[in-house]
Design a protein around this motif. Structure first.
Motif, mmCIF file in Angstrom:
data_model
loop_
_atom_site.group_PDB
_atom_site.id
_atom_site.type_symbol
_atom_site.label_atom_id
_atom_site.label_comp_id
_atom_site.label_asym_id
_atom_site.label_seq_id
_atom_site.Cartn_x
_atom_site.Cartn_y
_atom_site.Cartn_z
ATOM 1 N N PRO A 61 0.702 -1.465 -0.152
ATOM 2 C CA PRO A 61 -0.056 0.062 0.022
ATOM 3 C C PRO A 61 0.870 1.466 -0.062
ATOM 4 C CG PRO A 61 -0.781 -1.682 1.682
ATOM 5 C CD PRO A 61 0.677 -2.149 0.968
ATOM 6 N N ARG A 62 0.406 2.546 -0.779
ATOM 7 C CA ARG A 62 0.935 3.630 -0.865
ATOM 8 C C ARG A 62 2.483 3.199 -1.443
ATOM 9 N NH1 ARG A 62 -0.699 3.609 4.341
ATOM 10 N NH2 ARG A 62 1.578 3.413 5.050
ATOM 11 N N LEU A 63 2.590 2.428 -2.156
ATOM 12 C CA LEU A 63 3.927 1.833 -2.768
ATOM 13 C C LEU A 63 5.024 1.863 -1.636
ATOM 14 C CD1 LEU A 63 3.937 4.552 -5.690
ATOM 15 C CD2 LEU A 63 2.899 2.226 -5.698
ATOM 16 N N GLY A 64 4.609 1.203 -0.532
ATOM 17 C CA GLY A 64 5.794 1.251 0.578
ATOM 18 C C GLY A 64 6.125 2.422 1.191
ATOM 19 N N LEU A 65 5.755 3.587 0.855
ATOM 20 C CA LEU A 65 5.914 4.883 1.464
ATOM 21 C C LEU A 65 5.141 5.102 2.730
ATOM 22 C CD1 LEU A 65 6.268 6.921 -1.671
ATOM 23 C CD2 LEU A 65 8.215 5.925 -0.577
ATOM 24 N N PRO A 67 2.763 7.365 5.129
ATOM 25 C CA PRO A 67 1.701 8.519 4.500
ATOM 26 C C PRO A 67 2.117 9.913 4.319
ATOM 27 C CG PRO A 67 0.819 7.097 6.461
ATOM 28 C CD PRO A 67 2.266 6.894 6.569
ATOM 29 N N ALA A 68 3.036 10.489 5.019
ATOM 30 C CA ALA A 68 3.626 11.691 4.752
ATOM 31 C C ALA A 68 4.394 12.030 3.027
ATOM 32 C CB ALA A 68 4.438 12.381 5.927
ATOM 33 N N ALA A 69 5.092 10.992 3.311
ATOM 34 C CA ALA A 69 5.890 10.878 2.006
ATOM 35 C C ALA A 69 5.192 10.653 0.560
ATOM 36 C CB ALA A 69 7.083 9.768 2.190
ATOM 37 N N TYR A 70 4.294 9.514 0.853
ATOM 38 C CA TYR A 70 3.332 9.531 -0.037
ATOM 39 C C TYR A 70 2.501 10.520 -0.609
ATOM 40 C CZ TYR A 70 -0.510 7.108 -2.986
ATOM 41 O OH TYR A 70 -1.239 6.562 -3.860
ATOM 42 N N ARG A 71 1.964 11.209 0.429
ATOM 43 C CA ARG A 71 1.375 12.742 -0.089
ATOM 44 C C ARG A 71 1.998 13.684 -0.807
ATOM 45 N NH1 ARG A 71 -0.953 11.805 5.132
ATOM 46 N NH2 ARG A 71 0.614 13.333 6.102
ATOM 47 N N ARG A 72 3.338 13.871 -0.194
ATOM 48 C CA ARG A 72 4.450 14.711 -0.955
ATOM 49 C C ARG A 72 4.435 14.248 -2.248
ATOM 50 N NH1 ARG A 72 6.978 14.279 4.471
ATOM 51 N NH2 ARG A 72 8.678 12.988 3.261
ATOM 52 N N LEU A 73 4.833 12.973 -2.468
ATOM 53 C CA LEU A 73 5.174 12.512 -3.978
ATOM 54 C C LEU A 73 3.791 12.764 -4.743
ATOM 55 C CD1 LEU A 73 7.337 11.220 -5.572
ATOM 56 C CD2 LEU A 73 5.924 8.906 -5.201
ATOM 57 N N CYS A 74 2.717 12.475 -4.336
ATOM 58 C CA CYS A 74 1.498 12.756 -5.079
ATOM 59 C C CYS A 74 1.572 14.329 -5.398
ATOM 60 C CB CYS A 74 0.144 12.548 -4.064
ATOM 61 S SG CYS A 74 -0.131 10.564 -4.078
#
Length: 367
Positions: A61-65, A67-74
């Motif tokens: 889930p979330r490409l293994g990132l 939550p904060a890192a996933y949101r930044r990348l998005c």
């Protein structure tokens, strides 16, 4: 349009997440994306020359990132170029599905969360899979059933992936490379492919025949041409459609494919033996059984693996191609260019064969 130069006005400033950036095709794509802000997504190996790298896990889930890192990348990404896939024909089906199907689902979720365009790398061989009703030809099915090489499973996963992309509701472009070989000038490639295994077996005389119908072809396309095709999709601002990154009308006949291997072998001081082109329908009935009593189980397994690969890389008719229109004449695309590209790959293969340590071919091709 100038392919490989600075991004055009509509593309300038776009940030691209490139998955599989350290793979065969990802490495080539990374080399031509100057003018774009590229984030190279990798799992293990770091791609050469990449400025920004993010380590991801397509199966989590979330490409293994977190939550904060996933949101930044998005928040950063405008386009996802998804070239990551398992293309090893000997991989377990569960592993292939986990990356090529479930992993693609994670990428689709990410592109939706990022409101990003998705450029999905499939394979041109989905067309043959569909035409045959999802099954191999008779001789190829026999070889595949006896071999650890299972190209049919790879193609099935890519066909399923295309359906996932189409059903996602995203702005999405599907690109379909054919048999990817080395750089058109140098023959260099990140990892040798199944077609290189076939060429090596031809050079060594370890495959006595190639199953092919009369008038069959091998559609080889150099990795830099495919990369430039992806770049052209981005530069043109395309947001939907299917594009064939193949030699198309310039595909090599199976006879010419073998002749060029023999020609380059001769240039390198190797006498490449003649190889028979055998009607596929008689391979399982007459030809292959003749080798069962004379080859060891290991060698017979290798032969069956090569025959399974032949069942996909050797095609009965030419594929469509979108490369000419995409590249707008900036790259020469005639029969001689594709022949020269295959010559370069064979020269490189022979160099690798003679090297003390070498990049051994796997039963794989394409994306």
């Amino acid at each position: 349009m100038t392919v490989g130069g600075p991004a055009e006005a509509g593309a300038a400033g776009r940030t691209i997440l490139l998955t599989g950036a350290s793979g065969v095709l990802g490495t080539a794509i990374l080399e031509v994306l100057d003018g774009y802000d590229v984030v190279a997504a990798v799992h293990h190996r770091l791609p050469a020359g990449s400025g920004r790298v993010v380590q991801v896990d397509l199966t989590s889930p979330r490409l293994g990132l977190d939550p904060a890192a996933y949101r930044r990348l998005c928040g950063e990404i405008d386009v996802v170029v998804h070239s990551a896939a398992i293309v090893n024909f000997t991989a377990e089906q569960a592993e292939v599905d986990r990356v090529n199907i479930e992993g693609l689902g994670r990428i689709v979720e990410f592109a939706a969360d990022a409101d990003a365009l998705l450029v999905h790398v499939s394979t041109a061989f989905v067309v043959r899979h569909v035409d045959q009703g999802g099954t191999l030809g008779a001789a190829d099915a026999v070889a595949a059933s006896k071999s650890s090489a299972r190209p049919d499973e790879y193609v099935t996963s890519k066909l399923t992936g295309e359906n996932i992309v189409r059903g996602s509701g995203l702005d999405a472009v599907i690109v379909r490379p054919s048999v990817i070989v080395g750089n058109s000038k140098t023959g260099e490639i990140r990892q040798a492919q199944g077609v290189h295994s076939l060429a090596e077996a031809t050079i060594k005389g370890t495959i006595p025949f190639i199953p092919a119908v009369e008038g069959a072809y091998v559609d080889v396309v150099p990795c830099d041409y495919v990369a430039l095709g992806v770049r052209a999709v981005l530069d043109a601002g395309l947001r939907d459609g299917d594009y064939w990154l193949s030699a198309g009308e310039h595909a090599l006949s199976i006879q010419r494919f073998v002749e060029l291997v023999q020609e380059v072998g001769g240039e390198c001081g190797i006498e490449v033996p003649d190889i028979r082109i055998v009607e596929p329908s008689i391979v399982d009935r007459l030809v292959r059984p003749a080798f069962e009593d004379v080859l060891s189980p290991e060698d017979l397994g290798k032969l069956d693996g090569l025959l399974a690969v032949c069942g996909f890389v050797v095609i009965p008719e030419k594929l469509p191609s979108s490369l000419g229109p995409l590249l707008g004449g900036t790259v020469p695309l005639d029969a001689e260019d594709f022949e020269d590209a295959w010559r370069a790959s064979v020269r490189r293969l022979i160099q690798e064969m003679n090297a003390p340590t070498r990049n051994k071919p796997a039963f794989s091709w394409g994306a």
